[in-house]
Design a protein around this motif. Sequence first.
Motif, PDB file in Angstrom:
ATOM      1  N   UNK A 232       0.840  -1.078   0.006  1.00 26.39           N
ATOM      2  CA  UNK A 232      -0.029  -0.175  -0.127  1.00 26.39           C
ATOM      3  C   UNK A 232       0.789   1.055   0.078  1.00 26.39           C
ATOM      4  N   UNK A 233       2.183   1.183   0.360  1.00 23.36           N
ATOM      5  CA  UNK A 233       3.197   2.397   0.343  1.00 23.36           C
ATOM      6  C   UNK A 233       4.116   2.450  -0.832  1.00 23.36           C
ATOM      7  N   UNK A 234       3.641   1.292  -1.728  1.00 21.04           N
ATOM      8  CA  UNK A 234       4.326   1.224  -3.181  1.00 21.04           C
ATOM      9  C   UNK A 234       3.698   1.585  -4.308  1.00 21.04           C
ATOM     10  N   UNK A 235       3.005   2.785  -4.769  1.00 20.50           N
ATOM     11  CA  UNK A 235       2.061   2.816  -5.802  1.00 20.50           C
ATOM     12  C   UNK A 235       2.597   2.554  -7.192  1.00 20.50           C
ATOM     13  N   UNK A 236       3.948   2.615  -7.142  1.00 17.06           N
ATOM     14  CA  UNK A 236       4.695   2.331  -8.563  1.00 17.06           C
ATOM     15  C   UNK A 236       4.985   0.825  -8.692  1.00 17.06           C
ATOM     16  N   UNK A 237       4.522  -0.005  -7.830  1.00 17.91           N
ATOM     17  CA  UNK A 237       5.185  -1.373  -7.689  1.00 17.91           C
ATOM     18  C   UNK A 237       4.672  -1.975  -9.308  1.00 17.91           C
ATOM     19  N   UNK A 238       5.530  -2.707 -10.018  1.00 18.09           N
ATOM     20  CA  UNK A 238       5.447  -3.490 -11.100  1.00 18.09           C
ATOM     21  C   UNK A 238       5.417  -4.964 -10.970  1.00 18.09           C
ATOM     22  N   UNK A 239       6.293  -5.267 -10.235  1.00 13.53           N
ATOM     23  CA  UNK A 239       6.786  -6.511  -9.805  1.00 13.53           C
ATOM     24  C   UNK A 239       6.818  -6.952  -8.496  1.00 13.53           C
ATOM     25  N   UNK A 240       6.043  -8.114  -8.048  1.00 17.74           N
ATOM     26  CA  UNK A 240       5.943  -8.568  -6.919  1.00 17.74           C
ATOM     27  C   UNK A 240       6.048 -10.117  -6.735  1.00 17.74           C
ATOM     28  N   UNK A 241       7.008 -10.329  -5.777  1.00 16.43           N
ATOM     29  CA  UNK A 241       7.369 -11.763  -5.479  1.00 16.43           C
ATOM     30  C   UNK A 241       7.169 -12.168  -3.930  1.00 16.43           C
ATOM     31  N   UNK A 242       5.961 -12.977  -3.655  1.00 13.72           N
ATOM     32  CA  UNK A 242       5.776 -13.191  -2.403  1.00 13.72           C
ATOM     33  C   UNK A 242       5.567 -14.881  -2.211  1.00 13.72           C
TER      34      UNK A 242
ATOM     35  N   UNK B  50       1.026  -3.360 -11.748  1.00 13.44           N
ATOM     36  CA  UNK B  50       1.564  -4.734 -11.633  1.00 13.44           C
ATOM     37  C   UNK B  50       1.590  -5.370 -13.278  1.00 13.44           C
ATOM     38  N   UNK B  51       2.549  -5.680 -13.388  1.00 16.10           N
ATOM     39  CA  UNK B  51       2.946  -6.541 -14.739  1.00 16.10           C
ATOM     40  C   UNK B  51       3.551  -8.073 -14.408  1.00 16.10           C
ATOM     41  N   UNK B  52       3.967  -8.125 -13.296  1.00 15.12           N
ATOM     42  CA  UNK B  52       4.655  -9.776 -12.850  1.00 15.12           C
ATOM     43  C   UNK B  52       4.138  -9.707 -11.190  1.00 15.12           C
ATOM     44  N   UNK B  53       3.447 -10.923 -11.250  1.00 13.64           N
ATOM     45  CA  UNK B  53       3.416 -11.465  -9.653  1.00 13.64           C
ATOM     46  C   UNK B  53       3.555 -12.844  -9.624  1.00 13.64           C
ATOM     47  N   UNK B  54       4.293 -13.277  -8.370  1.00 12.50           N
ATOM     48  CA  UNK B  54       4.472 -14.545  -7.999  1.00 12.50           C
ATOM     49  C   UNK B  54       3.857 -14.927  -6.756  1.00 12.50           C
ATOM     50  N   UNK B  55       2.814 -15.661  -6.665  1.00 13.31           N
ATOM     51  CA  UNK B  55       2.273 -15.834  -5.433  1.00 13.31           C
ATOM     52  C   UNK B  55       2.249 -17.711  -5.051  1.00 13.31           C
TER      53      UNK B  55
END
Length: 298
Positions: A145-155, A176-181
Amino acid sequence: MWSDLPLEVKIKIFESLANDGLGYTEVCREWRDLLWQERSQLDLSLRATLSDVSNEEASLRRVLARCRRLATLILSHCPVSDDVLSAFVPFGPTLRVLILSSWYDRLSNDGLERLAATGALARLERLELGGCVRVTGQGVAHVVSHCPRLRNLNVSGVWGFGDAHMKAVVESARELTRIDVGGTAISNVGLRHLLESECAARLKFVGLAHCSHLTADSSQGGIVDLGTHCPSLIELDLSGLTQLQDKTLWFLLERCRKLEALNVAKCESLVKEKMKRKPAKSQRCQSLSQCYNSTVSN
């Protein structure tokens, strides 16, 4: 002459050397300043072979204190605690990539939330927290919620990341363009939150490996809906989804026209012989089906 070279050229020369040229920091003051103060990337994953870097927080703090304008900070497998995150705050104006994967039980929600509250992650575009087992889904959602420019997230491997957290993430990170859950607790409900979000049409990579709560049967929606909502998908990781059906794979191959990489290793319900007999409707599908056959474990 060296003295006539532009600053950016000198930096590129050092960054092209082994270990980013950090072995030359003691040659002279100019080189030390170039290698530390002007560098934009620092990779200390697996405790890189710097003589003054160990797994102790004090050593890591000394290294970070020398840097001024990091854009990329990679600290995978560095076993340090939440407290060291405060050393990242000065990089807020420039930090774009933060990789903290596999901090195991040392990194928690508290440290990440304190860092996010400083505004140091406001320009972040890539965040990796895979394998941080003390970080929860709520912690991930709060940080994002503090990363408004986030495009790639890996959790991947953040076990407590579930459907409600996916909803919060896609509402905050709309670019977001890439997400790994992979390996998380999301179900079809969480996947639906992703596929109905603003970023779904732009997604280029989706990682769902070993998400045991997902339904793969095309008659029940779930994974099959990727083919409808993600036309830009280039890479898809479905490895370890033991209920994945052949008909779901063929639907995805037909709908995801840009798909180039598909991982279905250890998908035990897929039938190789059936795939071999089924005619491909395009050369692209034929090529992908061959890749698919080579990764099936049964």
